[in-house]
Design a protein around this motif. Structure first.
Motif, PDB file in Angstrom:
ATOM      1  N   MET A   1       0.767  -1.140  -0.075  1.00 35.05           N
ATOM      2  CA  MET A   1      -0.072   0.030   0.059  1.00 35.05           C
ATOM      3  C   MET A   1       0.907   1.080   0.227  1.00 35.05           C
ATOM      4  N   ASN A   2       0.486   2.306  -0.678  1.00 35.11           N
ATOM      5  CA  ASN A   2       1.197   3.597  -0.650  1.00 35.11           C
ATOM      6  C   ASN A   2       0.936   4.489   0.519  1.00 35.11           C
ATOM      7  N   ASN A   3       1.945   4.256   1.334  1.00 36.07           N
ATOM      8  CA  ASN A   3       1.670   4.691   2.918  1.00 36.07           C
ATOM      9  C   ASN A   3       1.788   6.196   2.857  1.00 36.07           C
ATOM     10  N   SER A   4       2.617   6.785   2.071  1.00 32.13           N
ATOM     11  CA  SER A   4       2.791   8.235   2.073  1.00 32.13           C
ATOM     12  C   SER A   4       1.352   9.002   1.479  1.00 32.13           C
ATOM     13  N   VAL A   5       0.599   8.234   0.835  1.00 32.02           N
ATOM     14  CA  VAL A   5      -0.745   8.875   0.375  1.00 32.02           C
ATOM     15  C   VAL A   5      -1.554   8.711   1.361  1.00 32.02           C
ATOM     16  N   ILE A   6      -1.623   7.448   2.057  1.00 29.52           N
ATOM     17  CA  ILE A   6      -2.435   7.385   3.293  1.00 29.52           C
ATOM     18  C   ILE A   6      -2.426   8.553   4.291  1.00 29.52           C
ATOM     19  N   ARG A   7      -1.084   8.724   4.588  1.00 33.95           N
ATOM     20  CA  ARG A   7      -0.615   9.478   5.708  1.00 33.95           C
ATOM     21  C   ARG A   7      -0.897  11.173   5.251  1.00 33.95           C
ATOM     22  N   PHE A   8      -1.061  11.299   4.020  1.00 35.14           N
ATOM     23  CA  PHE A   8      -1.038  12.663   3.402  1.00 35.14           C
ATOM     24  C   PHE A   8      -2.577  13.170   3.519  1.00 35.14           C
ATOM     25  N   ILE A  52       1.641  21.259   8.973  1.00 36.41           N
ATOM     26  CA  ILE A  52       3.066  20.412   8.641  1.00 36.41           C
ATOM     27  C   ILE A  52       2.770  19.406   7.568  1.00 36.41           C
ATOM     28  N   ASN A  53       1.562  18.663   7.631  1.00 36.84           N
ATOM     29  CA  ASN A  53       1.241  17.584   6.669  1.00 36.84           C
ATOM     30  C   ASN A  53       1.514  18.194   5.221  1.00 36.84           C
ATOM     31  N   SER A  54       0.710  19.446   5.050  1.00 37.90           N
ATOM     32  CA  SER A  54       0.838  20.025   3.563  1.00 37.90           C
ATOM     33  C   SER A  54       2.163  20.244   2.931  1.00 37.90           C
ATOM     34  N   TYR A  55       3.255  20.466   3.995  1.00 35.48           N
ATOM     35  CA  TYR A  55       4.646  20.391   3.176  1.00 35.48           C
ATOM     36  C   TYR A  55       5.344  18.940   2.929  1.00 35.48           C
ATOM     37  N   PHE A  56       4.532  18.024   3.272  1.00 33.53           N
ATOM     38  CA  PHE A  56       5.335  16.696   2.822  1.00 33.53           C
ATOM     39  C   PHE A  56       4.320  15.822   1.822  1.00 33.53           C
ATOM     40  N   ARG A  57       4.119  16.398   0.704  1.00 31.32           N
ATOM     41  CA  ARG A  57       3.435  15.684  -0.334  1.00 31.32           C
ATOM     42  C   ARG A  57       3.991  14.497  -0.817  1.00 31.32           C
ATOM     43  N   PRO A  58       3.244  13.451  -1.098  1.00 36.05           N
ATOM     44  CA  PRO A  58       3.926  12.248  -1.497  1.00 36.05           C
ATOM     45  C   PRO A  58       4.378  12.586  -2.941  1.00 36.05           C
ATOM     46  N   LYS A  59       5.680  11.639  -3.196  1.00 33.89           N
ATOM     47  CA  LYS A  59       6.310  11.823  -4.562  1.00 33.89           C
ATOM     48  C   LYS A  59       5.210  11.326  -5.478  1.00 33.89           C
ATOM     49  N   LYS A  60       4.623  10.104  -5.234  1.00 36.62           N
ATOM     50  CA  LYS A  60       3.867   9.367  -6.451  1.00 36.62           C
ATOM     51  C   LYS A  60       2.375   9.446  -5.305  1.00 36.62           C
ATOM     52  N   PHE A  61       1.349   9.898  -6.286  1.00 42.88           N
ATOM     53  CA  PHE A  61       0.167   9.963  -5.828  1.00 42.88           C
ATOM     54  C   PHE A  61      -0.766   8.764  -6.153  1.00 42.88           C
ATOM     55  N   LEU A  65      -7.781   0.856  -5.321  1.00 45.37           N
ATOM     56  CA  LEU A  65      -9.222   0.737  -4.862  1.00 45.37           C
ATOM     57  C   LEU A  65      -8.787   0.531  -3.340  1.00 45.37           C
ATOM     58  N   LYS A  66      -7.903  -0.333  -2.939  1.00 45.17           N
ATOM     59  CA  LYS A  66      -7.744  -0.926  -1.340  1.00 45.17           C
ATOM     60  C   LYS A  66      -7.246   0.308  -0.685  1.00 45.17           C
ATOM     61  N   GLU A  67      -6.554   1.231  -1.164  1.00 47.04           N
ATOM     62  CA  GLU A  67      -6.045   2.362  -0.355  1.00 47.04           C
ATOM     63  C   GLU A  67      -7.118   3.304  -0.399  1.00 47.04           C
ATOM     64  N   GLY A  68      -8.072   3.253  -1.549  1.00 45.10           N
ATOM     65  CA  GLY A  68      -9.224   4.266  -1.221  1.00 45.10           C
ATOM     66  C   GLY A  68      -9.993   3.991  -0.067  1.00 45.10           C
ATOM     67  N   PHE A  69     -10.408   2.536  -0.001  1.00 47.59           N
ATOM     68  CA  PHE A  69     -11.208   2.104   0.793  1.00 47.59           C
ATOM     69  C   PHE A  69     -10.452   2.233   2.315  1.00 47.59           C
ATOM     70  N   PHE A  70      -9.252   2.205   2.465  1.00 46.30           N
ATOM     71  CA  PHE A  70      -8.873   2.279   3.761  1.00 46.30           C
ATOM     72  C   PHE A  70      -8.678   3.572   4.244  1.00 46.30           C
ATOM     73  N   THR A 484       6.824  -2.001   3.178  1.00 52.97           N
ATOM     74  CA  THR A 484       7.566  -1.031   2.604  1.00 52.97           C
ATOM     75  C   THR A 484       7.016  -1.145   0.896  1.00 52.97           C
ATOM     76  N   TYR A 485       6.617   0.091   0.614  1.00 56.04           N
ATOM     77  CA  TYR A 485       5.816   0.033  -0.767  1.00 56.04           C
ATOM     78  C   TYR A 485       6.138   1.398  -1.529  1.00 56.04           C
ATOM     79  N   HIS A 486       6.544   1.040  -2.859  1.00 53.08           N
ATOM     80  CA  HIS A 486       7.087   2.198  -3.822  1.00 53.08           C
ATOM     81  C   HIS A 486       5.910   2.214  -4.780  1.00 53.08           C
ATOM     82  N   ALA A 487       5.335   3.524  -4.608  1.00 52.43           N
ATOM     83  CA  ALA A 487       4.068   3.631  -5.544  1.00 52.43           C
ATOM     84  C   ALA A 487       4.591   3.770  -7.059  1.00 52.43           C
ATOM     85  N   LYS A 488       3.882   3.265  -7.762  1.00 52.87           N
ATOM     86  CA  LYS A 488       4.168   3.300  -9.296  1.00 52.87           C
ATOM     87  C   LYS A 488       2.896   3.861 -10.119  1.00 52.87           C
TER      88      LYS A 488
END
Length: 500
Positions: A1-8, A52-61, A65-70, A484-488
């Motif tokens: 899962m793309n953790n950076s997007v979820i955190r953002f 603070i969160n707004s300054y750390f945008r994910p590199k890959k957004f 669907l599973k990330e969307g549901f989570f 660890t997940y690298h969003a592509k």
């Protein structure tokens, strides 16, 4: 899962909660109430975290669907947990579990309450309870799509909107999904503003009109008086009844009307069935309650109000329908299951799902009579694909499974069956009041903390169409979350919406 997007996304939810909490602070200042401090204690840390969160945008957004549901399930849990804190800190709701129940009921637009005396709350808390309906009515993530630039294209944004929007399907009204979300919110807020104006003309004070209108817009039902809407004049009751019906209709209908697509609007079978069910139910209950009313107009007024209130899942009341004749109560309980239209702010299983189920049953019967006949399921003049029908059947099965398990868990309270049965359906369908002890004149305070937690789960599951909340309990999701997940960027990102 793309953790950076979820955190953002969760960070943005926390930040906007800080902004939302500024509103009851303003109300507290207007009415010279000391509770502003408790709201500020929660609001400012949320604002800081959001900035603070707004300054750390994910590199890959890009995400799936599973990330969307989570994100959807987790966002609503975060909303509820934070939203309950000021109600608890002020001491107006001494128990945090009770405060959480009230907050979840507000955000999920259920309207079930643990408060025996609503008038004892401060103006700030009364407004906060009503405002949670406005936030939860259309959905906080749909709100995020309207105001912040969520990168990742329509494919990723569609996964968020699909996870939060009620009904068996979701699509675009205009080419860009962000513009669709903005259009829906303009209709939503425009109708809310119109109701405020009409209620002011009908005799409500500004505070009463604003709270009642935003609770109606979200089909929530939190009133600022223990008598709900029963203490207002008949004109106010008819205005609220009309807008409860209006907010229970699929918002696509209003888009088509506004942009002169009347043929497409009135082709919507769900809206026609919703209108028919409302009219038929009002007629049955009016006749059935005529003997215990003070005339035909009184019976019609109360029947129209309660039918639109229950079917739209708003939960306002002007009469104690728990003591109505058996036929009237049966009609209302059936409406609790059916609910409003998909794409509205209402709850319940949704009218469109019952229409689809009826068409699927008819198709199955035809296949038995004519085994070689090939028929398509048609709705609104368009063929419905097999995947939609399959997901519709799965939803029905899952809904009933969660319902039965919840009834069994609440049965340990050793209460009467009517109370237990209607408590579960009233929370799962986001109605609010049920029958017997949880009727319009009762509340949910007498339940144990365990049962309240079960009902909290039911409210969240019902508002989010079950699966985003159920996904939070799947061990694979948490395993993926800590991997660890690298969003592509998906190769077919541009085709996601087209295929959907």
């Amino acid at each position: 899962m793309n953790n950076s997007v979820i955190r953002f996304i969760l960070g943005y939810v926390v930040g906007f909660m800080g902004l939302f909490l500024m509103l009851p602070i303003i109300v507290a200042f207007i009415y010279h109430e000391d509770v502003w401090l408790e709201y500020a204690i929660v609001a400012f840390p949320c604002l800081v975290l959001g900035v603070i969160n707004s300054y750390f945008r994910p590199k890959k957004f890009f995400f799936f669907l599973k990330e969307g549901f989570f994100c959807t399930g987790a966002s609503w849990v975060v909303l509820s947990v934070i939203g309950a804190i000021p109600l608890w800190l002020t001491g107006e709701i001494p128990s945090y579990v009770d405060a959480l129940f009230e907050a979840v009921s507000g955000f999920t637009t259920t309207g079930a309450s643990i408060l025996p005396n609503v008038e004892a709350l401060s103006h700030a808390s009364l407004f906060w309870r009503s405002f949670t309906h406005l936030v939860g009515g259309m959905g906080v993530l749909v709100f995020l799509l309207t105001v912040i630039p969520l990168a990742g294209g329509d494919g990723s944004q569609f996964n968020l909107m699909k996870a939060e929007s009620p009904g068996p399907s979701v699509g675009k009204l205009v080419p860009k999904l962000k513009n669709t979300a903005q259009m829906l919110y303009l209709i939503y807020l425009g109708l809310c503003a119109l109701e405020i104006i009409l209620l002011l003309i009908a005799g409500m004070t500004p505070f009463e009109a604003i709270n009642t209108s935003i609770a109606t817009a979200g089909t929530g039902g939190f009133g600022i008086y223990s008598s709900s809407i029963g203490g207002f004049n008949v004109a106010c009751q008819w205005i609220v009844a009309a807008f409860m019906f209006i907010f229970g209709i699929n918002f696509n209908f209003y888009y088509y009307i506004l942009f002169r697509h009347a043929r497409a609007a009135f082709r919507m079978e769900e809206v026609r069935m919703y209108s028919f069910l409302t009219a038929a139910s009002i007629g049955i209950i009016t006749v059935n309650t005529l003997s215990c009313s003070s005339g035909l107009f009184d019976a019609l007024t109360k029947a129209a109000f309660q039918v639109t209130s229950i079917q739209s899942s708003t939960g306002f009341s002007t009469a104690d329908f728990a003591v109505w004749p058996q036929t009237s109560r049966c009609v209302l309980v059936l409406l609790m299951f059916i609910g409003a239209c998909a794409g509205s702010t209402g709850g319940g299983i949704k009218v469109s799902r019952f229409v689809l189920m009826g068409k699927a049953v008819h198709k199955e019967l035809i296949s038995y009579i004519h085994p070689r006949c090939v028929r398509k399921t048609i709705m609104d003049g368009k063929p419905v694909n097999h995947e939609t029908i399959r997901s519709n059947n799965v939803f029905f099965g899952t809904f009933m499974l969660v319902f039965f398990v919840s009834v069994i868990l609440l049965s340990f309270e050793n209460l009467d069956f009517s109370t237990i049965f209607t408590s579960v359906i009233a929370t799962m369908s986001n109605i609010g009041p049920g029958m017997s002890l949880v009727g319009p004149t009762g509340n949910f305070a007498f339940f144990s903390n365990f049962s309240k937690i079960v009902l909290i789960f039911d409210m969240l599951a019902g508002r989010l169409e079950l699966f985003p909340i159920l996904m939070l309990f799947h061990p694979t999701i948490w395993k993926d979350l800590f991997t660890t997940y690298h969003a592509k960027e998906p190769k077919n990102a541009g085709k996601v919406m087209k295929e959907s």
